[in-house]
Design a protein around this motif. Sequence first.
Motif, PDB file in Angstrom:
ATOM      1  N   HIS A  84       1.281  -1.226   0.438  1.00 21.01           N
ATOM      2  CA  HIS A  84       0.433   0.529   0.087  1.00 21.01           C
ATOM      3  C   HIS A  84       0.726   1.389   0.160  1.00 21.01           C
ATOM      4  N   VAL A  88      -2.388   5.586   1.847  1.00 16.60           N
ATOM      5  CA  VAL A  88      -3.519   4.707   2.022  1.00 16.60           C
ATOM      6  C   VAL A  88      -2.847   3.756   3.324  1.00 16.60           C
ATOM      7  N   GLN A 140       7.485   0.218  -1.980  1.00 17.39           N
ATOM      8  CA  GLN A 140       6.526   0.103  -1.574  1.00 17.39           C
ATOM      9  C   GLN A 140       6.598   2.340  -2.167  1.00 17.39           C
TER      10      GLN A 140
END
Length: 156
Positions: A84, A88, A140
């Motif tokens: 994510h 988020v 990420q």
Amino acid sequence: MSRKVVALGIVAALSGAAALAVIWQFGANPGEAAAIAQGRQLYAANCASCHGANLEGQPDWKRPLPSRRMPAPPHDASGHTWHHPDEVLFRITKEGPAAVVGGGYESDMQGFGEVLSDEEIGAVLAFIKSTWPERERAYQAEMSQREKEKTKEKTQ
């Protein structure tokens, strides 16, 4: 005046993802020992009871509990947290998973917006990220950058 003092003043005036961006830009990134240490303490006090002292999550975290809610997932590399983007992760932590998932999603996780400041949420996320292997951190970070660019394009 130090960059951190300026950043803290700015953080006080901002909220949500904007605050997270300022926090990370001005020093509370995953590589900074002070932010990671603070995040480790906050994680132990607020998150470890469900997500595990070693970020391992609850057993069988991919299968619903008898309540039909999902168990707390791991935040280590074996979980999906690193899938994510920053915005988020920040919003889930601040407002709870239902704010992101929608559709009447029910979770045992509360939002921590009334418990932790935006800076503290940023520190917890910095701690979690600091435990991931380089591959997961890089993935990420790239995803977070792509999401930032999409958001920027939408606002122009």
